[in-house]
Enzyme design. Structure first.
Site, short mmCIF file in Angstrom:
data_model
loop_
_atom_site.label_atom_id
_atom_site.label_comp_id
_atom_site.label_asym_id
_atom_site.label_seq_id
_atom_site.Cartn_x
_atom_site.Cartn_y
_atom_site.Cartn_z
N GLU A 88 8.14 -3.13 3.95
CA GLU A 88 7.05 -2.23 3.58
C GLU A 88 7.55 -0.92 2.98
O GLU A 88 6.98 -0.42 2.00
CB GLU A 88 6.17 -1.95 4.80
CG GLU A 88 5.21 -3.07 5.16
CD GLU A 88 5.89 -4.23 5.87
OE1 GLU A 88 5.27 -5.31 5.97
OE2 GLU A 88 7.05 -4.06 6.32
N HIS A 157 -0.31 -5.04 16.78
CA HIS A 157 -0.95 -5.61 15.59
C HIS A 157 -2.45 -5.38 15.58
O HIS A 157 -3.16 -5.97 14.77
CB HIS A 157 -0.68 -7.12 15.53
CG HIS A 157 0.74 -7.50 15.37
ND1 HIS A 157 1.64 -7.43 16.41
CD2 HIS A 157 1.45 -7.93 14.30
CE1 HIS A 157 2.83 -7.82 16.00
NE2 HIS A 157 2.74 -8.12 14.72
#
Length: 360
Positions: A88, A157
């Site tokens: 990322e 998450h």
């Protein structure tokens, strides 16, 4: 990847075939999923502007981790729908650099939880460049992906980042609910000159809504900074965004059967916030319930409560503002505990009844 970006910048000519759509079908409402609405928005913007491109993990040949980019790789090719490594920080940095150079990236994060690896690029590079350069540098870039609670994926998450990013000057922060929001707000985000954080919801991806005739128009862009009143009412104002709008509407329908008319506001835009719509509704109803699945401290509901106090609506309140938020804990993995950690329809109903005590 650098070769792809340079090709986009210099001499790229899109080979796109436009198909004429008869007006009678183009402007007729149609049902679709939120996933399909987001896909349609990206498809139209890739066709509209050759500087637009999509990048992220599995967005291309795999058609997207959640199949949101289905068909785009086949239609536009690997130069404009770019599969990246699992890094990322790397691909977000490349995208921000491309935006500062004049391209218009759409960055897909598999989840906003993973974007924490790239938060320096989002805030220190993208959000601040326009101000620090006195307007000489701007980053027209969209960061999008799933936000908030999903099912059975535990604490790392499954959390809401709405208040994190809406705290940052220089960012536009949007949180769509239905298909109209998803399509028209994403198109507006791509064409906005500022960096936009676009907070989607995985559970809403498969929900089916009617895409209005207005939103079907490829030229229609939803106004950024404008909330949407989903249901008119005069007893209580319920303010929510993203998936919580759905629970709020269910609560309003249940309360209507008991003679209580709730006004439901879908914020849509978290930064900028539609202060006028919020304050006018509060002045009309005199009672407010704020709903979000994020944590209560420093949350969106806390900001709205402060707005009511400071924005001239305090004297119209007939009861204290009620907040319905996620529990002050990391998201549990066990399904029975997870169900208790986030707002549900029943909690919203209870909050409305609480602010109405003594009024009936």
């Amino acid at each position: 990847m650098y070769k792809h970006l340079l090709k986009l910048r210099y001499g790229y000519q899109p080979s796109i075939k436009f198909t004429h759509v008869h007006a009678s079908t183009q402007y007729t409402p149609v049902k679709m999923t939120v996933r399909e609405a987001i896909n349609l928005a990206m498809d139209e913007e890739l066709a509209h502007d050759p500087n637009v491109f999509l990048l992220g993990e599995e967005v291309g040949q795999y058609q997207g981790a959640y199949k949101v980019s289905k068909g785009l790789f086949q239609k536009y090719g690997g130069d404009r729908v770019i599969d990246t490594p699992i890094t990322e920080a790397g691909f977000t940095g490349i995208a921000v650099g491309a935006a500062l150079y004049g391209l218009k990236p759409i960055v897909e994060f598999m989840t906003w939880n993973f974007a924490m690896q790239a938060i320096d690029h989002i805030i220190n590079s993208a959000a601040k460049s326009r101000y620090m350069s006195a307007g000489d540098q701007q980053a027209s870039i969209v960061f999008r992906g799933i936000n908030g609670a999903t099912a059975y994926v535990a604490a790392q998450h499954s959390q809401c980042f709405a208040s994190w990013y809406s705290n940052v000057p220089g960012l536009v922060v949007l949180a769509p609910f239905d298909c109209d929001d998803a399509k028209s707000l994403l198109k507006a985000a791509v064409r906005n000159p500022n960096p936009v954080v676009f907070l989607e919801n995985e559970i809403l991806y498969s929900e089916t809504f009617e895409l209005s005739a207005e939103a079907r128009d490829p030229n229609y862009l939803a106004p950024i900074g404008k909330a949407k009143i989903m249901r008119q009412g005069d007893h209580v104002t319920i303010i929510a965004f993203s998936k919580m709008v759905q629970y709020s509407l269910r609560a309003a329908e249940q309360l209507f059967r008991e003679g209580i008319n709730c006004e439901v506001i879908n914020l849509r835009s978290l930064r900028p916030l539609d202060r006028e719509t919020i304050l006018e509704s509060v002045k009309k109803t005199g009672r407010v319930v704020c709903v979000e699945e994020g944590w209560p401290q420093s949350g969106i509901s806390a900001e709205i409560t402060a707005l009511i106090m400071e924005g001239g609506a305090f004297k119209y309140l007939d009861a204290p503002v009620q907040r319905v938020t996620g529990a002050e804990i990391p998201t549990p993995y066990a399904f029975n505990l997870e169900a208790m950690a986030f707002p549900k329809t029943e909690q919203i109903v209870d909050a409305v009844l609480n602010v109405l005590k003594g009024a009936r």
